[in-house]
Design a protein around this motif. Structure first.
Motif, PDB file in Angstrom:
ATOM      1  N   LEU A  26      -1.613   3.627  -8.327  1.00  0.00           N
ATOM      2  CA  LEU A  26      -1.646   4.958  -7.730  1.00  0.00           C
ATOM      3  C   LEU A  26      -2.697   5.780  -8.450  1.00  0.00           C
ATOM      4  O   LEU A  26      -2.759   5.789  -9.683  1.00  0.00           O
ATOM      5  CB  LEU A  26      -0.283   5.632  -7.864  1.00  0.00           C
ATOM      6  CG  LEU A  26      -0.235   7.115  -7.480  1.00  0.00           C
ATOM      7  CD1 LEU A  26      -0.409   7.296  -5.981  1.00  0.00           C
ATOM      8  CD2 LEU A  26       1.071   7.743  -7.951  1.00  0.00           C
ATOM      9  N   LEU A  77       5.798   1.736   0.891  1.00  0.00           N
ATOM     10  CA  LEU A  77       6.139   3.087   0.467  1.00  0.00           C
ATOM     11  C   LEU A  77       7.113   3.673   1.481  1.00  0.00           C
ATOM     12  O   LEU A  77       6.885   3.577   2.693  1.00  0.00           O
ATOM     13  CB  LEU A  77       4.895   3.962   0.375  1.00  0.00           C
ATOM     14  CG  LEU A  77       3.871   3.609  -0.702  1.00  0.00           C
ATOM     15  CD1 LEU A  77       2.631   4.476  -0.556  1.00  0.00           C
ATOM     16  CD2 LEU A  77       4.454   3.759  -2.103  1.00  0.00           C
ATOM     17  N   ARG A  88      -4.314   7.988  -3.546  1.00  0.00           N
ATOM     18  CA  ARG A  88      -4.448   6.709  -2.863  1.00  0.00           C
ATOM     19  C   ARG A  88      -3.727   5.636  -3.671  1.00  0.00           C
ATOM     20  O   ARG A  88      -3.537   5.768  -4.889  1.00  0.00           O
ATOM     21  CB  ARG A  88      -5.911   6.326  -2.663  1.00  0.00           C
ATOM     22  CG  ARG A  88      -6.681   6.026  -3.930  1.00  0.00           C
ATOM     23  CD  ARG A  88      -8.132   5.747  -3.607  1.00  0.00           C
ATOM     24  NE  ARG A  88      -8.945   5.698  -4.824  1.00  0.00           N
ATOM     25  CZ  ARG A  88     -10.265   5.839  -4.837  1.00  0.00           C
ATOM     26  NH1 ARG A  88     -10.915   6.037  -3.713  1.00  0.00           N
ATOM     27  NH2 ARG A  88     -10.936   5.787  -5.970  1.00  0.00           N
ATOM     28  N   VAL A  89      -3.351   4.581  -2.975  1.00  0.00           N
ATOM     29  CA  VAL A  89      -2.726   3.422  -3.611  1.00  0.00           C
ATOM     30  C   VAL A  89      -3.636   2.226  -3.360  1.00  0.00           C
ATOM     31  O   VAL A  89      -3.954   1.907  -2.209  1.00  0.00           O
ATOM     32  CB  VAL A  89      -1.317   3.154  -3.058  1.00  0.00           C
ATOM     33  CG1 VAL A  89      -0.744   1.872  -3.651  1.00  0.00           C
ATOM     34  CG2 VAL A  89      -0.395   4.332  -3.352  1.00  0.00           C
ATOM     35  N   THR A  91      -4.052  -1.777  -3.797  1.00  0.00           N
ATOM     36  CA  THR A  91      -3.242  -2.975  -3.999  1.00  0.00           C
ATOM     37  C   THR A  91      -4.142  -4.184  -4.157  1.00  0.00           C
ATOM     38  O   THR A  91      -4.962  -4.483  -3.286  1.00  0.00           O
ATOM     39  CB  THR A  91      -2.277  -3.189  -2.822  1.00  0.00           C
ATOM     40  OG1 THR A  91      -1.409  -2.050  -2.709  1.00  0.00           O
ATOM     41  CG2 THR A  91      -1.435  -4.442  -3.031  1.00  0.00           C
ATOM     42  N   LEU A 137       2.208  -1.755   2.449  1.00  0.00           N
ATOM     43  CA  LEU A 137       0.927  -1.771   1.735  1.00  0.00           C
ATOM     44  C   LEU A 137       0.224  -3.084   2.079  1.00  0.00           C
ATOM     45  O   LEU A 137       0.087  -3.985   1.254  1.00  0.00           O
ATOM     46  CB  LEU A 137       1.156  -1.620   0.226  1.00  0.00           C
ATOM     47  CG  LEU A 137       1.814  -0.297  -0.198  1.00  0.00           C
ATOM     48  CD1 LEU A 137       2.066  -0.274  -1.701  1.00  0.00           C
ATOM     49  CD2 LEU A 137       0.963   0.885   0.219  1.00  0.00           C
ATOM     50  N   LEU A 176       2.037   0.993 -10.449  1.00  0.00           N
ATOM     51  CA  LEU A 176       3.354   1.173  -9.856  1.00  0.00           C
ATOM     52  C   LEU A 176       4.286   0.009 -10.172  1.00  0.00           C
ATOM     53  O   LEU A 176       3.890  -1.148 -10.148  1.00  0.00           O
ATOM     54  CB  LEU A 176       3.227   1.342  -8.342  1.00  0.00           C
ATOM     55  CG  LEU A 176       2.573   2.658  -7.888  1.00  0.00           C
ATOM     56  CD1 LEU A 176       2.207   2.582  -6.414  1.00  0.00           C
ATOM     57  CD2 LEU A 176       3.492   3.839  -8.152  1.00  0.00           C
ATOM     58  N   ARG A 195      -6.518  -0.472   0.309  1.00  0.00           N
ATOM     59  CA  ARG A 195      -6.438   0.941  -0.036  1.00  0.00           C
ATOM     60  C   ARG A 195      -5.649   1.703   1.021  1.00  0.00           C
ATOM     61  O   ARG A 195      -5.945   1.602   2.211  1.00  0.00           O
ATOM     62  CB  ARG A 195      -7.840   1.549  -0.182  1.00  0.00           C
ATOM     63  CG  ARG A 195      -8.473   1.261  -1.530  1.00  0.00           C
ATOM     64  CD  ARG A 195      -9.947   1.667  -1.564  1.00  0.00           C
ATOM     65  NE  ARG A 195     -10.458   1.677  -2.923  1.00  0.00           N
ATOM     66  CZ  ARG A 195     -10.767   0.596  -3.622  1.00  0.00           C
ATOM     67  NH1 ARG A 195     -10.626  -0.588  -3.065  1.00  0.00           N
ATOM     68  NH2 ARG A 195     -11.212   0.681  -4.856  1.00  0.00           N
ATOM     69  N   SER A 224      -0.043  -2.821  -7.480  1.00  0.00           N
ATOM     70  CA  SER A 224      -0.498  -1.611  -6.819  1.00  0.00           C
ATOM     71  C   SER A 224      -0.746  -0.516  -7.844  1.00  0.00           C
ATOM     72  O   SER A 224       0.055  -0.321  -8.767  1.00  0.00           O
ATOM     73  CB  SER A 224       0.532  -1.128  -5.793  1.00  0.00           C
ATOM     74  OG  SER A 224       0.681  -2.067  -4.742  1.00  0.00           O
ATOM     75  N   TYR A 232       8.233   3.498  -4.050  1.00  0.00           N
ATOM     76  CA  TYR A 232       7.519   2.219  -4.041  1.00  0.00           C
ATOM     77  C   TYR A 232       8.541   1.101  -4.146  1.00  0.00           C
ATOM     78  O   TYR A 232       9.301   1.027  -5.108  1.00  0.00           O
ATOM     79  CB  TYR A 232       6.548   2.169  -5.215  1.00  0.00           C
ATOM     80  CG  TYR A 232       5.806   0.859  -5.369  1.00  0.00           C
ATOM     81  CD1 TYR A 232       4.782   0.506  -4.502  1.00  0.00           C
ATOM     82  CD2 TYR A 232       6.127  -0.023  -6.400  1.00  0.00           C
ATOM     83  CE1 TYR A 232       4.088  -0.682  -4.652  1.00  0.00           C
ATOM     84  CE2 TYR A 232       5.444  -1.217  -6.557  1.00  0.00           C
ATOM     85  CZ  TYR A 232       4.426  -1.538  -5.684  1.00  0.00           C
ATOM     86  OH  TYR A 232       3.743  -2.727  -5.840  1.00  0.00           O
TER      87      TYR A 232
END
Length: 232
Positions: free
Chosen positions: A56, A4, A46-47, A49, A18, A77, A22, A54, A92
């Motif tokens: 969002l 990001l 939060r993202v 993965t 990432l 994403l 989390r 990933s 992203y």
């Protein structure tokens, strides 16, 4: 590896890889990405993965979260998506070397529930929830590419759902969503969306990915499914 890129009014502030399952975004200092601005909630988003994908998720923020100008509560994403939180933007970006070859499944396909309804076939015998699982996560007679789920209750009882992708989405968007991922070590289930977490063999999971063993019983949104390896 995806990352990001945080910016404000066109000026890049920092890049965040990432590199863990989390990554949290918010005003409070315990967040992985702290944005000290009153328009940003303490725990804003939060993202998550899983493998190369990933997700969002807005965490009930006061001012909401936008992706490419559209408000979202949960979003898968895609490369170059722009997340907007207050006046801040997070782009992203997926490293080209981390993109797997072959066609990519459309994002909308990931949103479809795999809990199907309709005519069903014969059921196979399954152990009761809580029964002891085999010691090995992947039995010798099967590989991570040969697994399935069988619905145990409700209108779809008896139906088999083959797990053929590296990432399989289960549940109903906006209510409860989990994903099953295929890794070299076997299959894992992880919570993505919803207040309720998945249940495996009668035990509620936490926020971490959980390995699945042959004949584990997964419960999601009141629907029970048996995970099993298919014989070659």
């Amino acid at each position: 590896m995806a990352k990001l890129i945080l910016s404000l009014e066109g000026s890049v502030i920092r890049e965040v890889p990432l590199d863990k399952e989390r990554v949290t975004i918010g005003r409070k200092p315990q967040n992985d990405i702290q944005i000290e601005n009153l328009a940003v909630s303490g725990e804003h988003a939060r993202v998550v993965t899983i493998l190369k994908d990933s997700f969002l998720e807005d965490l009930g923020s006061t001012n909401g979260t936008l992706v490419n100008g559209n408000p979202v509560t949960k979003h898968i994403l895609q490369n170059s998506d722009v997340i907007e939180i207050g006046k801040y933007k997070l782009k992203y970006v997926v490293d080209a070397t981390s993109v797997q070859p072959g066609p990519q499944a459309p994002a909308e396909d990931m949103e479809k529930t795999m809990i199907v309804r309709g005519p069903v076939g014969a059921r196979t015998a399954v152990p009761p929830p809580g029964a002891a699982a085999p010691a090995a996560a992947v039995p010798a007679a099967a590989t991570p590419s040969a697994a399935a789920l069988q619905i145990l209750n409700g209108p779809g009882a008896g139906r088999e759902l083959a797990i053929t992708k590296n990432l399989t989405t289960l549940g109903k968007p906006g209510v409860q969503v989990a994903v099953i991922t295929r890794r070299p070590q076997g299959y894992f289930i992880a919570h993505v969306e919803g207040k309720a977490f998945p249940i495996v063999n009668g035990k509620t999971l936490d926020a971490q990915a959980h390995p699945l063993n042959d004949h584990d019983v997964v419960e999601l949104g009141g629907v029970k499914m048996e995970f099993f390896y298919k014989a070659k």
